[in-house]
Design a protein around this motif. Structure first.
Motif, PDB file in Angstrom:
ATOM      1  N   ARG A 114      -6.505  -6.775 -12.246  1.00 53.97           N
ATOM      2  CA  ARG A 114      -5.066  -6.544 -12.207  1.00 53.97           C
ATOM      3  C   ARG A 114      -4.665  -5.795 -13.475  1.00 53.97           C
ATOM      4  O   ARG A 114      -5.089  -6.141 -14.569  1.00 53.97           O
ATOM      5  CB  ARG A 114      -4.287  -7.867 -12.138  1.00 53.97           C
ATOM      6  N   GLN A 115      -3.842  -4.767 -13.321  1.00 58.50           N
ATOM      7  CA  GLN A 115      -3.422  -3.980 -14.473  1.00 58.50           C
ATOM      8  C   GLN A 115      -1.990  -3.506 -14.266  1.00 58.50           C
ATOM      9  O   GLN A 115      -1.661  -2.913 -13.230  1.00 58.50           O
ATOM     10  CB  GLN A 115      -4.351  -2.778 -14.672  1.00 58.50           C
ATOM     11  N   ILE A 156      -0.698  -1.842  -4.803  1.00 51.86           N
ATOM     12  CA  ILE A 156      -0.021  -2.416  -5.966  1.00 51.86           C
ATOM     13  C   ILE A 156       0.607  -3.756  -5.597  1.00 51.86           C
ATOM     14  O   ILE A 156       0.933  -4.009  -4.441  1.00 51.86           O
ATOM     15  CB  ILE A 156       1.069  -1.471  -6.523  1.00 51.86           C
ATOM     16  N   ASP A 173      -3.127   3.960  -3.274  1.00 53.51           N
ATOM     17  CA  ASP A 173      -3.200   2.853  -4.221  1.00 53.51           C
ATOM     18  C   ASP A 173      -2.584   1.591  -3.629  1.00 53.51           C
ATOM     19  O   ASP A 173      -1.656   1.652  -2.818  1.00 53.51           O
ATOM     20  CB  ASP A 173      -2.472   3.205  -5.525  1.00 53.51           C
ATOM     21  N   MET A 230      -7.359  -3.825  -7.878  1.00 55.74           N
ATOM     22  CA  MET A 230      -8.664  -3.283  -7.526  1.00 55.74           C
ATOM     23  C   MET A 230      -9.657  -4.434  -7.564  1.00 55.74           C
ATOM     24  O   MET A 230     -10.045  -4.890  -8.642  1.00 55.74           O
ATOM     25  CB  MET A 230      -9.084  -2.180  -8.500  1.00 55.74           C
ATOM     26  N   GLN A 260       1.700  -4.052 -10.600  1.00 52.77           N
ATOM     27  CA  GLN A 260       0.312  -4.187 -11.013  1.00 52.77           C
ATOM     28  C   GLN A 260      -0.596  -3.483 -10.009  1.00 52.77           C
ATOM     29  O   GLN A 260      -0.427  -3.638  -8.801  1.00 52.77           O
ATOM     30  CB  GLN A 260      -0.094  -5.658 -11.106  1.00 52.77           C
ATOM     31  N   GLN A 261      -1.525  -2.723 -10.540  1.00 54.20           N
ATOM     32  CA  GLN A 261      -2.519  -2.093  -9.676  1.00 54.20           C
ATOM     33  C   GLN A 261      -3.615  -3.101  -9.382  1.00 54.20           C
ATOM     34  O   GLN A 261      -4.092  -3.797 -10.283  1.00 54.20           O
ATOM     35  CB  GLN A 261      -3.113  -0.852 -10.332  1.00 54.20           C
ATOM     36  N   GLU A 302       2.871   4.153 -12.886  1.00 51.95           N
ATOM     37  CA  GLU A 302       2.906   5.053 -11.743  1.00 51.95           C
ATOM     38  C   GLU A 302       1.675   4.833 -10.876  1.00 51.95           C
ATOM     39  O   GLU A 302       0.657   4.301 -11.322  1.00 51.95           O
ATOM     40  CB  GLU A 302       2.986   6.514 -12.184  1.00 51.95           C
ATOM     41  N   ALA A 303       1.788   5.230  -9.611  1.00 51.83           N
ATOM     42  CA  ALA A 303       0.690   5.107  -8.662  1.00 51.83           C
ATOM     43  C   ALA A 303       0.873   6.163  -7.577  1.00 51.83           C
ATOM     44  O   ALA A 303       1.965   6.722  -7.411  1.00 51.83           O
ATOM     45  CB  ALA A 303       0.642   3.703  -8.061  1.00 51.83           C
ATOM     46  N   ILE A 351       1.011  -1.117 -14.398  1.00 55.97           N
ATOM     47  CA  ILE A 351       1.007   0.344 -14.349  1.00 55.97           C
ATOM     48  C   ILE A 351       2.437   0.864 -14.386  1.00 55.97           C
ATOM     49  O   ILE A 351       3.400   0.139 -14.142  1.00 55.97           O
ATOM     50  CB  ILE A 351       0.297   0.861 -13.080  1.00 55.97           C
ATOM     51  N   CYS A 394       0.863  -1.180   0.000  1.00 61.79           N
ATOM     52  CA  CYS A 394       0.000   0.000   0.000  1.00 61.79           C
ATOM     53  C   CYS A 394       0.899   1.230   0.000  1.00 61.79           C
ATOM     54  O   CYS A 394       1.810   1.343   0.834  1.00 61.79           O
ATOM     55  CB  CYS A 394      -0.910   0.009   1.226  1.00 61.79           C
TER      56      CYS A 394
END
Length: 286
Positions: free
Chosen positions: A108-109, A120, A118, A104, A101-102, A113-114, A111, A74
Motif C-alpha cells: 500500500r502506498q 486504488i 491502476d 499492488m 492508496q495504490q 496521481e494514478a 499516491i 479500478c
C-alpha cells in the motif's frame, strides 16, 4: 518420450491445436465498455472522458464504529489526481477522495496521481457500494450495472438491545453495501423489520459476528421458509394488489425496489399465471 509431433497429434485430437492457432492468428480486440448517459439512461458504446472509476471490491473491516474504511476502485480511463474534486454518480454528490492508496498485491502506498489500469483504495464517506462510478464533475455517465444474484436463504434479524438501534442500522447497512449480504424490509413496515438474504448459511454467522464485534450489537436470527426471490420488473407495481399471494412475502430492497419471496418454484408459476402482465426477474443490476 514426448515429441513435438506427438504433442501436436494429441492436442489436435481434442481440438486444442486448432483453437490455439486461431487465437494466435486473430487475437480478441480490446473490449469496449458499455455505459449509459445519465440524462438518457440509454445503453450505448462510447469513449469516456477523464477519470471514470469503477468500484471493484468490498471495504475492509473496521473494528471501531464510525471509523472510515476503505473501498477499492479500478481506474478505467483518464488520469486521477488526489487534489481534484470528483463526482459520485449514484449519489449525485461532488467530493474529494482523501489519502488515496495504490494497491499492488499486499503493498500500500499513498499516491497523488494514478492512471488507467491502476487499482486504488480510498476512504469511504458513507456513499460507496459495489458497482458505483466516479468521474470528473463535467462528465456525467455511469457504467452498466453489476448483476445482483438471488439469495437462497433468508432470516429475520431481531435486535436484542433497542438502545443501540442507530449502531445496528448503520452496521447492517454497511455490511450490505459491501455485498456480503442483502437486506430487505417489509413492504409497508420499513426498517422496523429487517430480513437478510444470503447465498450460503455461513454468511449468517459472519453477519452476527461482525455486528457484535465491530458495532457492539447483539442480534438473533429467525430462519424463514422462503427459498426463492424475484424482483418485480416494473417498480411501480402495487404488489399488495397482486392475486394468489398466499405464502408469498412482499419486501423492498435498499433502493426501494419491490420483491417477492416464495416458498417454492411452483408458487412463482402460480403468481405469474394469475397476474397477467407481471414480470419477475431472477437477477437485478446495481
Amino acid at each position: 518420450m514426448l515429441t513435438r509431433r506427438s504433442l501436436t497429434a494429441a492436442t489436435d485430437a481434442i481440438g486444442l491445436y486448432v483453437f490455439i492457432v486461431s487465437l494466435y492468428e486473430s487475437p480478441p480486440s480490446r473490449r469496449e465498455r458499455h455505459a449509459a448517459p445519465l440524462q438518457w439512461r440509454v445503453r450505448s458504446t462510447r469513449v469516456h472522458g477523464n477519470l471514470p472509476l469503477r468500484h471493484g471490491t468490498s471495504r475492509t473491516p473496521s473494528p471501531t464504529v464510525g471509523q472510515s474504511t476503505s473501498y477499492v476502485f479500478c481506474i478505467c480511463s483518464g488520469k486521477f489526481q488526489a487534489d481534484k474534486e470528483v463526482y459520485h454518480v449514484q449519489s449525485g454528490r461532488k467530493l474529494r477522495l482523501s489519502q488515496p492508496q495504490q494497491i499492488m498485491a499486499q503493498d500500500r502506498q499513498v499516491i497523488s496521481e494514478a492512471y488507467a489500469g491502476d487499482v486504488i483504495g480510498v476512504f469511504d464517506p458513507g456513499l460507496f457500494s459495489i458497482g458505483d462510478t466516479i468521474t470528473m464533475p463535467g462528465s456525467k455517465f455511469e457504467y452498466e450495472g453489476i448483476p445482483t444474484f438471488a439469495p437462497e436463504h433468508f432470516a429475520r434479524v431481531i435486535q436484542l438491545n433497542s438502545m443501540k438501534r442507530k449502531q445496528f442500522v448503520k452496521g447492517i447497512t454497511q455490511i450490505a453495501q459491501e455485498g456480503a449480504i442483502q437486506i430487505f424490509q417489509e413492504y409497508t413496515a420499513g426498517m422496523s423489520e429487517i430480513i437478510v438474504g444470503v447465498v450460503g448459511v455461513l454468511q449468517f454467522d459472519v453477519l452476527k459476528y461482525r455486528l457484535e464485534n465491530e458495532y457492539g450489537c447483539e442480534i438473533r436470527l429467525e430462519s424463514l421458509p422462503y427459498g426463492f426471490i424475484r424482483w418485480v420488473g416494473d417498480p411501480t407495481t402495487d404488489v399488495t394488489k397482486l392475486k394468489r399471494m398466499n405464502n408469498v412475502k412482499a419486501v423492498k430492497d435498499m433502493k426501494g425496489n419491490p420483491l417477492l419471496l416464495f416458498v417454492n418454484d411452483w408458487m412463482i408459476r402460480m403468481v405469474l399465471e394469475d397476474n397477467e402482465g407481471l414480470e419477475l426477474l431472477e437477477f437485478k443490476k446495481n
